[in-house]
Scaffold this motif. Structure first.
Motif, mmCIF file in Angstrom:
data_model
loop_
_atom_site.group_PDB
_atom_site.id
_atom_site.type_symbol
_atom_site.label_atom_id
_atom_site.label_comp_id
_atom_site.label_asym_id
_atom_site.label_seq_id
_atom_site.Cartn_x
_atom_site.Cartn_y
_atom_site.Cartn_z
ATOM 1 N N LEU A 73 0.882 -1.537 -0.111
ATOM 2 C CA LEU A 73 -0.341 -0.238 0.263
ATOM 3 C C LEU A 73 0.623 1.318 -0.357
ATOM 4 O O LEU A 73 0.706 2.448 -0.941
ATOM 5 N N ARG A 74 1.692 1.249 0.877
ATOM 6 C CA ARG A 74 3.328 2.434 0.498
ATOM 7 C C ARG A 74 2.943 2.461 -0.505
ATOM 8 O O ARG A 74 3.156 3.902 -1.202
ATOM 9 N N ALA A 75 3.497 1.874 -1.322
ATOM 10 C CA ALA A 75 4.156 1.568 -2.751
ATOM 11 C C ALA A 75 3.172 2.389 -3.644
ATOM 12 O O ALA A 75 3.201 2.880 -4.378
ATOM 13 N N ASP A 76 2.094 1.928 -3.469
ATOM 14 C CA ASP A 76 1.016 2.237 -4.111
ATOM 15 C C ASP A 76 0.478 3.969 -4.214
ATOM 16 O O ASP A 76 0.541 4.885 -4.751
ATOM 17 N N TRP A 77 0.956 3.743 -3.001
ATOM 18 C CA TRP A 77 0.338 6.128 -1.956
ATOM 19 C C TRP A 77 1.943 6.562 -3.176
ATOM 20 O O TRP A 77 1.492 7.412 -3.529
ATOM 21 N N ALA A 78 2.703 5.853 -2.863
ATOM 22 C CA ALA A 78 3.989 6.206 -3.148
ATOM 23 C C ALA A 78 3.903 7.005 -4.735
ATOM 24 O O ALA A 78 3.924 7.772 -5.594
ATOM 25 N N LEU A 79 3.379 5.833 -6.126
ATOM 26 C CA LEU A 79 3.190 6.133 -7.120
ATOM 27 C C LEU A 79 1.860 6.899 -7.371
ATOM 28 O O LEU A 79 2.160 7.681 -8.271
ATOM 29 N N LEU A 80 0.738 7.170 -6.595
ATOM 30 C CA LEU A 80 -0.565 7.567 -6.878
ATOM 31 C C LEU A 80 0.398 9.110 -6.518
ATOM 32 O O LEU A 80 -0.352 10.060 -7.596
ATOM 33 N N THR A 81 1.195 9.788 -5.176
ATOM 34 C CA THR A 81 0.808 11.003 -5.163
ATOM 35 C C THR A 81 2.037 11.199 -5.884
ATOM 36 O O THR A 81 2.580 12.585 -5.261
ATOM 37 N N GLN A 82 2.554 10.937 -6.867
ATOM 38 C CA GLN A 82 3.705 11.299 -7.880
ATOM 39 C C GLN A 82 3.340 12.535 -8.366
ATOM 40 O O GLN A 82 2.623 12.611 -9.047
#
Length: 143
Positions: free
Chosen positions: A51-60
């Motif tokens: 989920l942290r990886a997804d969040w990092a991807l979505l908030t680029q």
């Protein structure tokens, strides 16, 4: 011939063996439970990492900028102006911080009646609510 002492010792040894087996069995069950919990914890940690990886991807920032330009017509986003920001001291007092009564409302015994205290509290709350509506941060256009 068996003596009474021999029979008592055999019974005691059998009881000790049964207790030992029961304790061993309970320990194995607890160990299995611990392993299950450790597996669940590992799964939760892996999920959190995903989920942290997804969040990092979505908030680029580059991705967000593309979305802003794509939906600018619908969203009509504009940068925040300095007049939209406020200091904590400019905010009204919390309702929980309000005084319950006015010392001037005490009767001759030095006590405040419940009726007077409630009326005073309602007045203060109404004043604070009215003041809160008058704050002009610039984020909402006055009507």
């Amino acid at each position: 011939m068996l003596r009474t002492l021999d029979i008592i010792l055999i019974v005691i040894m059998t009881a000790v063996a049964a207790v030992t087996y029961t304790i061993k069995h309970q320990a194995e069950l607890k160990l299995e439970e611990v392993r299950k919990l450790e597996a669940e914890i590992k799964l939760e940690r892996d999920t959190i990492d995903l989920l942290r990886a997804d969040w990092a991807l979505l908030t680029q920032p580059s991705r967000l900028q593309k979305l802003i330009t794509s939906y600018q017509g619908e969203l009509q986003l504009v940068p925040t102006e300095s007049t939209q920001l406020t200091q904590a001291s400019e905010l009204p007092m919390l309702k929980a911080d309000l005084p319950v009564f006015d010392p001037a409302d005490k009767d001759k015994d030095g006590k405040v009646s419940d009726k007077e205290a409630k009326a005073y509290a309602k007045t203060i709350v109404a004043d604070v609510d009215a003041d809160a509506d008058k704050i002009n941060t610039g984020s909402v256009k006055p009507e």
